[in-house]
Design a protein around this motif. Structure first.
Motif, PDB file in Angstrom:
ATOM      1  N   SER A   1      68.231   1.245  10.533  1.00 47.57           N
ATOM      2  CA  SER A   1      68.884   1.476  11.828  1.00 47.57           C
ATOM      3  C   SER A   1      68.512   2.837  12.412  1.00 47.57           C
ATOM      4  O   SER A   1      68.331   2.971  13.628  1.00 47.57           O
ATOM      5  CB  SER A   1      70.404   1.381  11.668  1.00 47.57           C
ATOM      6  N   ILE A   2      68.398   3.841  11.546  1.00 44.77           N
ATOM      7  CA  ILE A   2      68.067   5.187  12.008  1.00 44.77           C
ATOM      8  C   ILE A   2      66.597   5.284  12.434  1.00 44.77           C
ATOM      9  O   ILE A   2      66.265   5.915  13.444  1.00 44.77           O
ATOM     10  CB  ILE A   2      68.371   6.218  10.912  1.00 44.77           C
ATOM     11  N   PHE A   3      65.725   4.637  11.669  1.00 43.95           N
ATOM     12  CA  PHE A   3      64.292   4.705  11.958  1.00 43.95           C
ATOM     13  C   PHE A   3      63.890   3.797  13.121  1.00 43.95           C
ATOM     14  O   PHE A   3      62.882   4.039  13.794  1.00 43.95           O
ATOM     15  CB  PHE A   3      63.504   4.303  10.704  1.00 43.95           C
ATOM     16  N   ARG A   4      64.691   2.770  13.391  1.00 41.35           N
ATOM     17  CA  ARG A   4      64.367   1.737  14.373  1.00 41.35           C
ATOM     18  C   ARG A   4      63.960   2.261  15.759  1.00 41.35           C
ATOM     19  O   ARG A   4      62.994   1.748  16.342  1.00 41.35           O
ATOM     20  CB  ARG A   4      65.577   0.790  14.501  1.00 41.35           C
ATOM     21  N   PRO A   5      64.660   3.288  16.336  1.00 37.87           N
ATOM     22  CA  PRO A   5      64.274   3.725  17.683  1.00 37.87           C
ATOM     23  C   PRO A   5      62.831   4.221  17.797  1.00 37.87           C
ATOM     24  O   PRO A   5      62.230   4.140  18.869  1.00 37.87           O
ATOM     25  CB  PRO A   5      65.259   4.884  17.956  1.00 37.87           C
ATOM     26  N   PHE A   6      62.266   4.723  16.692  1.00 40.60           N
ATOM     27  CA  PHE A   6      60.906   5.274  16.748  1.00 40.60           C
ATOM     28  C   PHE A   6      59.841   4.196  16.845  1.00 40.60           C
ATOM     29  O   PHE A   6      58.692   4.480  17.204  1.00 40.60           O
ATOM     30  CB  PHE A   6      60.650   6.160  15.528  1.00 40.60           C
ATOM     31  N   VAL A   7      60.202   2.948  16.512  1.00 43.27           N
ATOM     32  CA  VAL A   7      59.244   1.842  16.640  1.00 43.27           C
ATOM     33  C   VAL A   7      59.697   0.848  17.707  1.00 43.27           C
ATOM     34  O   VAL A   7      59.121  -0.225  17.848  1.00 43.27           O
ATOM     35  CB  VAL A   7      59.034   1.117  15.292  1.00 43.27           C
ATOM     36  N   LEU A   8      60.752   1.216  18.432  1.00 51.13           N
ATOM     37  CA  LEU A   8      61.277   0.404  19.541  1.00 51.13           C
ATOM     38  C   LEU A   8      61.633  -1.012  19.090  1.00 51.13           C
ATOM     39  O   LEU A   8      61.447  -1.976  19.827  1.00 51.13           O
ATOM     40  CB  LEU A   8      60.246   0.352  20.685  1.00 51.13           C
ATOM     41  N   PHE A   9      62.155  -1.133  17.872  1.00 52.06           N
ATOM     42  CA  PHE A   9      62.557  -2.443  17.368  1.00 52.06           C
ATOM     43  C   PHE A   9      63.908  -2.807  17.968  1.00 52.06           C
ATOM     44  O   PHE A   9      64.795  -1.957  18.066  1.00 52.06           O
ATOM     45  CB  PHE A   9      62.641  -2.420  15.834  1.00 52.06           C
ATOM     46  N   PRO A  10      64.116  -4.074  18.386  1.00 52.19           N
ATOM     47  CA  PRO A  10      65.364  -4.450  19.068  1.00 52.19           C
ATOM     48  C   PRO A  10      66.604  -4.218  18.210  1.00 52.19           C
ATOM     49  O   PRO A  10      66.685  -4.680  17.076  1.00 52.19           O
ATOM     50  CB  PRO A  10      65.177  -5.949  19.348  1.00 52.19           C
ATOM     51  N   VAL A  11      67.582  -3.530  18.753  1.00 55.56           N
ATOM     52  CA  VAL A  11      68.816  -3.253  18.022  1.00 55.56           C
ATOM     53  C   VAL A  11      69.609  -4.525  17.770  1.00 55.56           C
ATOM     54  O   VAL A  11      70.326  -4.644  16.771  1.00 55.56           O
ATOM     55  CB  VAL A  11      69.670  -2.213  18.795  1.00 55.56           C
ATOM     56  N   SER A  12      69.481  -5.517  18.658  1.00 52.66           N
ATOM     57  CA  SER A  12      70.222  -6.769  18.486  1.00 52.66           C
ATOM     58  C   SER A  12      69.794  -7.512  17.227  1.00 52.66           C
ATOM     59  O   SER A  12      70.629  -8.107  16.533  1.00 52.66           O
ATOM     60  CB  SER A  12      70.028  -7.675  19.714  1.00 52.66           C
TER      61      SER A  12
ATOM     62  N   ILE B   1      77.637  -0.347  28.007  1.00 52.92           N
ATOM     63  CA  ILE B   1      78.205  -1.680  28.171  1.00 52.92           C
ATOM     64  C   ILE B   1      77.214  -2.612  28.855  1.00 52.92           C
ATOM     65  O   ILE B   1      77.094  -3.784  28.492  1.00 52.92           O
ATOM     66  CB  ILE B   1      79.515  -1.612  28.980  1.00 52.92           C
ATOM     67  N   LEU B   2      76.504  -2.094  29.845  1.00 52.57           N
ATOM     68  CA  LEU B   2      75.535  -2.905  30.575  1.00 52.57           C
ATOM     69  C   LEU B   2      74.376  -3.320  29.659  1.00 52.57           C
ATOM     70  O   LEU B   2      74.079  -2.631  28.687  1.00 52.57           O
ATOM     71  CB  LEU B   2      74.986  -2.104  31.764  1.00 52.57           C
ATOM     72  N   PRO B   3      73.752  -4.467  29.965  1.00 52.84           N
ATOM     73  CA  PRO B   3      72.622  -4.915  29.140  1.00 52.84           C
ATOM     74  C   PRO B   3      71.365  -4.092  29.393  1.00 52.84           C
ATOM     75  O   PRO B   3      70.348  -4.577  29.899  1.00 52.84           O
ATOM     76  CB  PRO B   3      72.434  -6.380  29.579  1.00 52.84           C
ATOM     77  N   ILE B   4      71.445  -2.805  29.063  1.00 51.33           N
ATOM     78  CA  ILE B   4      70.320  -1.886  29.213  1.00 51.33           C
ATOM     79  C   ILE B   4      69.851  -1.482  27.820  1.00 51.33           C
ATOM     80  O   ILE B   4      70.655  -1.326  26.910  1.00 51.33           O
ATOM     81  CB  ILE B   4      70.730  -0.635  30.021  1.00 51.33           C
ATOM     82  N   ASN B   5      68.555  -1.320  27.659  1.00 49.98           N
ATOM     83  CA  ASN B   5      67.991  -0.971  26.363  1.00 49.98           C
ATOM     84  C   ASN B   5      68.721   0.213  25.733  1.00 49.98           C
ATOM     85  O   ASN B   5      68.867   1.269  26.345  1.00 49.98           O
ATOM     86  CB  ASN B   5      66.503  -0.649  26.527  1.00 49.98           C
ATOM     87  N   PHE B   6      69.175   0.035  24.495  1.00 50.38           N
ATOM     88  CA  PHE B   6      69.971   1.042  23.790  1.00 50.38           C
ATOM     89  C   PHE B   6      69.227   2.372  23.687  1.00 50.38           C
ATOM     90  O   PHE B   6      69.777   3.441  23.955  1.00 50.38           O
ATOM     91  CB  PHE B   6      70.313   0.513  22.394  1.00 50.38           C
ATOM     92  N   ASP B   7      67.966   2.315  23.295  1.00 49.78           N
ATOM     93  CA  ASP B   7      67.199   3.543  23.072  1.00 49.78           C
ATOM     94  C   ASP B   7      66.857   4.243  24.379  1.00 49.78           C
ATOM     95  O   ASP B   7      66.772   5.467  24.422  1.00 49.78           O
ATOM     96  CB  ASP B   7      65.926   3.219  22.280  1.00 49.78           C
ATOM     97  N   PHE B   8      66.666   3.461  25.445  1.00 53.60           N
ATOM     98  CA  PHE B   8      66.390   4.069  26.749  1.00 53.60           C
ATOM     99  C   PHE B   8      67.546   4.967  27.167  1.00 53.60           C
ATOM    100  O   PHE B   8      67.340   6.085  27.656  1.00 53.60           O
ATOM    101  CB  PHE B   8      66.163   2.977  27.805  1.00 53.60           C
ATOM    102  N   VAL B   9      68.785   4.483  26.979  1.00 52.92           N
ATOM    103  CA  VAL B   9      69.961   5.278  27.342  1.00 52.92           C
ATOM    104  C   VAL B   9      70.031   6.543  26.493  1.00 52.92           C
ATOM    105  O   VAL B   9      70.329   7.630  26.993  1.00 52.92           O
ATOM    106  CB  VAL B   9      71.249   4.450  27.165  1.00 52.92           C
TER     107      VAL B   9
END
Length: 213
Positions: free
Chosen positions: A53-64, A132-140
């Motif tokens: 979960s911590i490493f995921r944003p660096f490879v842009l893997f979907p959080v869902s 809350i909005l369906p916006i990419n988690f990492d983008f926010v």
């Protein structure tokens, strides 16, 4: 200075595109595959899952996908707790990494200054709506790190905003593994409530974004 900034952002976009391509090509994993791999570590499975979960944003893997895998691997309760903790750590890593990259420098773009001011004045509500909005988690997370939003509103809004979706996805993952129909309908109800929240705050949201223009 402007030319250097443009080159810097082009490099970032190119890198993001390359990571996205590599993710789709080599890391196109399903929640079930992640579950099997994580559980293969036995007692260390929760730590491995949180590490993913911590490493995921660096490879842009979907959080869902990771959230559903958490429910599949650990059930609705522990899966939700592990996913929330991992997501908050990921949000922190992305936030501080973006802050270091930006150097917290202002005055380069008028539009950016306006958004930064809105985040300073309405940080909690602004970020809560974006979560809350369906916006990419990492983008926010990266966008907040590039702004001057304070840490407390960012983390408190992130925690409040991701709880409904995290619970829904983990219960969904757990219900798939057990075939529990009541759990499936419960997560459906949670999802309906989750997607309805932005409409309740629609007027406030419109005011925030209009003020930033």
């Amino acid at each position: 200075m402007k030319r250097k900034t443009a080159v810097k952002w082009l490099a970032v976009l190119a890198g993001a595109g390359l990571i996205f391509w590599g993710n789709k090509t080599y890391l196109n994993l399903s929640p079930k595959e992640i579950r099997i791999w994580v559980l293969s570590f036995g007692g260390f499975a929760p730590l491995i899952f949180i590490g993913i979960s911590i490493f995921r944003p660096f490879v842009l893997f979907p959080v869902s996908v990771v959230s559903i895998a958490g429910g599949l691997a650990f059930g609705p309760l522990l899966g939700t707790l592990y996913t929330l903790f991992g997501s908050m750590c990921a949000a922190a890593v992305s936030f501080f990494a973006a802050g270091l990259f930006a150097g917290k420098k202002n005055g380069q773009y008028e539009k950016l200054e306006a958004i930064q001011k809105q985040m300073e004045d309405n940080g909690f509500f602004y970020i809560l709506l974006l979560r809350i909005l369906p916006i990419n988690f990492d983008f926010v997370s990266y966008a907040a790190g590039l702004s001057n939003v304070k840490k407390l509103p960012y983390f408190s809004a992130t925690a409040a905003g991701i709880i409904p979706g995290t619970i829904a996805l983990n219960v969904l993952g757990a219900s798939v593994s057990t075939g529990n129909q009541p759990a499936f309908f419960m997560v459906l109800a949670l999802y309906i409530i989750f997607v309805s929240l932005p409409f309740l705050f629609r007027k406030k949201m419109q005011n925030l974004f209009q003020e930033s223009n």
